[in-house]
Structures are given as C-alpha cells and as structure tokens.
Design an enzyme around this catalytic site. Structure first.
Site, PDB file in Angstrom:
ATOM      1  CG  ASP A   1      27.986  89.997  67.193  1.00  0.00           C
ATOM      2  OD1 ASP A   1      28.179  90.447  68.571  1.00  0.00           O
ATOM      3  OD2 ASP A   1      28.129  88.867  67.102  1.00  0.00           O
TER       4      ASP A   1
ATOM      5  CG  ASP B   1      33.065  87.806  70.348  1.00  0.00           C
ATOM      6  OD1 ASP B   1      34.441  87.921  70.223  1.00  0.00           O
ATOM      7  OD2 ASP B   1      32.726  88.044  71.602  1.00  0.00           O
TER       8      ASP B   1
HETATM    9  C1  BG6 Z   1      29.643  87.446  73.143  1.00  0.00           C
HETATM   10  C2  BG6 Z   1      30.056  86.088  72.736  1.00  0.00           C
HETATM   11  O1  BG6 Z   1      30.138  88.388  72.213  1.00  0.00           O
HETATM   12  O2  BG6 Z   1      30.280  87.881  74.420  1.00  0.00           O
HETATM   13  C3  BG6 Z   1      29.489  85.098  73.890  1.00  0.00           C
HETATM   14  O3  BG6 Z   1      29.274  85.941  71.498  1.00  0.00           O
HETATM   15  C4  BG6 Z   1      30.240  85.915  75.463  1.00  0.00           C
HETATM   16  O4  BG6 Z   1      30.047  83.970  73.645  1.00  0.00           O
HETATM   17  C5  BG6 Z   1      29.902  87.322  75.569  1.00  0.00           C
HETATM   18  O5  BG6 Z   1      29.677  85.070  76.416  1.00  0.00           O
HETATM   19  C6  BG6 Z   1      30.561  87.601  76.790  1.00  0.00           C
HETATM   20  O6  BG6 Z   1      31.834  87.781  76.398  1.00  0.00           O
HETATM   21  P1  BG6 Z   1      32.934  88.168  77.598  1.00  0.00           P
HETATM   22  O7  BG6 Z   1      34.167  88.468  76.984  1.00  0.00           O
HETATM   23  O8  BG6 Z   1      32.342  89.433  78.268  1.00  0.00           O
HETATM   24  O9  BG6 Z   1      32.738  86.975  78.624  1.00  0.00           O
HETATM   25 MG    MG Z   2      28.338  86.984  67.929  1.00  0.00          MG
END
Ligand code: BG6
Ligand code: MG
Length: 227
Positions: free
Chosen positions: A14, A16
């Site tokens: 993963d 984030d």
């Molecule tokens: C994930 C995060 O990686 O991505 C979430 O942990 C986030 O918090 C999700 O909502 C979607 O991200 P994005 O950048 O497409 O809005």
């Molecule tokens: Mg994550």
C-alpha cells in the site's frame, strides 16, 4: 503431494501510510472542506479514512455528522472534486523527505534479492505521489484508484498489481496500514504484513515501516509455507 516450497517473487505495498506519509495532507484538505460545509471533522475521523476511496471518505465524514444530510449526487461529487483540488495542491509540497523511514532501505533490499516491488493503492493520486517523492524508480508496477473498479476490501487492486508485475498472487506478500487493506490482501490469496495496530488481521504486525525488514517478510513467507 509435493513438498516443493513456493518462491516469494514480489512484495506489494500500500502507498499512503506504508511507504509515504500523506495523512497530514489528506487531513488538511478534508478539514478545509468540512469547515466550509459546517461538518465536524477531526484527526480521529481522519484515521478512519485510511485505505478507503475519496467518495467513501466523504460518506464517512457525513455519517459522523448525523444531523446533516448527504447532498444530491452532483453536489456530493463537486465536494469530492474540491477536496481533491486542494489535496493535489498540497502534494506539490511533497519531497523525498515524505518517504517513511525504512521504506527506501526495504525496497532496495528486496530489489537486491531479485524480489519485485509493487504498489496497490486506493489513491488516484498515486502516480503524482510516486513522482514527487522519487519512489517510482524503486517500484516495478503500480495499481491504483485509476486501475480498478472496486475499492479495498475488494482484492482487485492487489490482483491487478500482481498481474502487472507478471507474478501469480500466490507468489506475493502484501503490506498494509489499514484493516480494509489487510482484508483485500487476504482475499487476493496473499499473506499480509500489518503496519500499526489499526491494521487488524495481519499475519504479522510491526508498529511502523522502520521496523519492517526483509527478514520479517521472509519469516512470514516460510511460516505460511509450513502451515
Ligand atoms: C488511500 C488513502 O491511499 O487513498 C485514503 O489511505 C484516500 O485516505 C484514498 O481516501 C483515495 O485517495 P485519492 O488520492 O484518490 O483521493
Ligand atoms: Mg494506507
């Protein structure tokens, strides 16, 4: 029955909260939108948004405000777009300093042993994050919010990452910091490393990325082979 051990060919991460720290940027962007709309939102609610899509995140924020009704679809999507515009603006500040401690060393160690590295992220901004941090050069394949129809805990994003890496899911390990992600890894048929206690259900748990190393991943792999 054969006793032949399956080789571990790839580790799929993963993004984030595992390889980079974007929590603060997501928090600021959601908080600004929430303040504008008069919605209560704090760090604790922000933690519940780990691993879930942008739309599911906004739904969760509204659920935390039971007195306020979910708006019609077009307004709802405009709110998601507005949060994302601010988030993308904040991402411009990202640098290699936002790579979590230990992540680079781990990716390099895997590469040095011929084990492929992949990313499986819910985020549609994963390419930008990989570019801003320079992490992209250590990742062999990326599956993200742009490549899948179903979000975690559906296994799709981990299966697409394995496919792009040209390895079978049964030869992969997944790494996650969210419970929904751990479920996605297991449903993809892979053993799961959990980063942090909130990632419940992992086959092995470490407190942070800096505590993870190739020996822990190999040990997990061997234990799964025996069991
Ligand atoms: C994930 C995060 O990686 O991505 C979430 O942990 C986030 O918090 C999700 O909502 C979607 O991200 P994005 O950048 O497409 O809005
Ligand atoms: Mg994550």
């Amino acid at each position: 029955m054969t006793n032949e051990l399956k080789p571990m060919k790839a580790v799929i991460f993963d993004l984030d909260g595992v390889l980079v720290t974007t929590d603060g940027f997501h928090y600021r962007a959601w908080k600004e939108l929430a303040d504008e709309l008069g919605l209560a939102f704090d760090e604790e609610v922000n933690h519940q948004l780990r691993g879930i899509s942008r739309e599911d995140s906004l739904r969760a924020i509204y659920r935390n405000n039971p007195g306020i009704q979910l708006p019609p679809d077009d307004v709802f999507h405009a709110q998601c777009t507005s949060k994302n515009a601010r988030y993308v603006e904040l991402l411009q500040q990202m640098t290699p300093a936002d790579i979590l401690p230990g992540a680079l060393e781990l990716l390099e160690a895997l590469r040095a042993e011929g084990i492929k590295t992949g990313v499986a992220s819910a985020s549609k901004n994963a390419p930008l994050v990989l570019e801003r941090t320079g992490l992209g050069k250590l990742i062999d394949a990326v599956a993200d919010g742009n490549s899948v129809a179903r979000g975690k805990p559906d296994p799709e994003v981990f299966l697409v990452a394995a496919q792009k890496l040209e390895v079978m899911p049964e030869n992969c390990v997944g790494v996650e910091d969210a419970a929904t992600g751990i479920e996605a890894i297991h449903r993809a048929g892979m053993p799961a490393v959990a980063i942090g206690k909130q990632a419940v259900g992992g086959d092995v748990t470490v407190n942070k990325t800096a505590e993870l190393n190739i020996a822990i991943i190999k040990e997990l792999w061997m234990s799964k082979q025996k069991g």
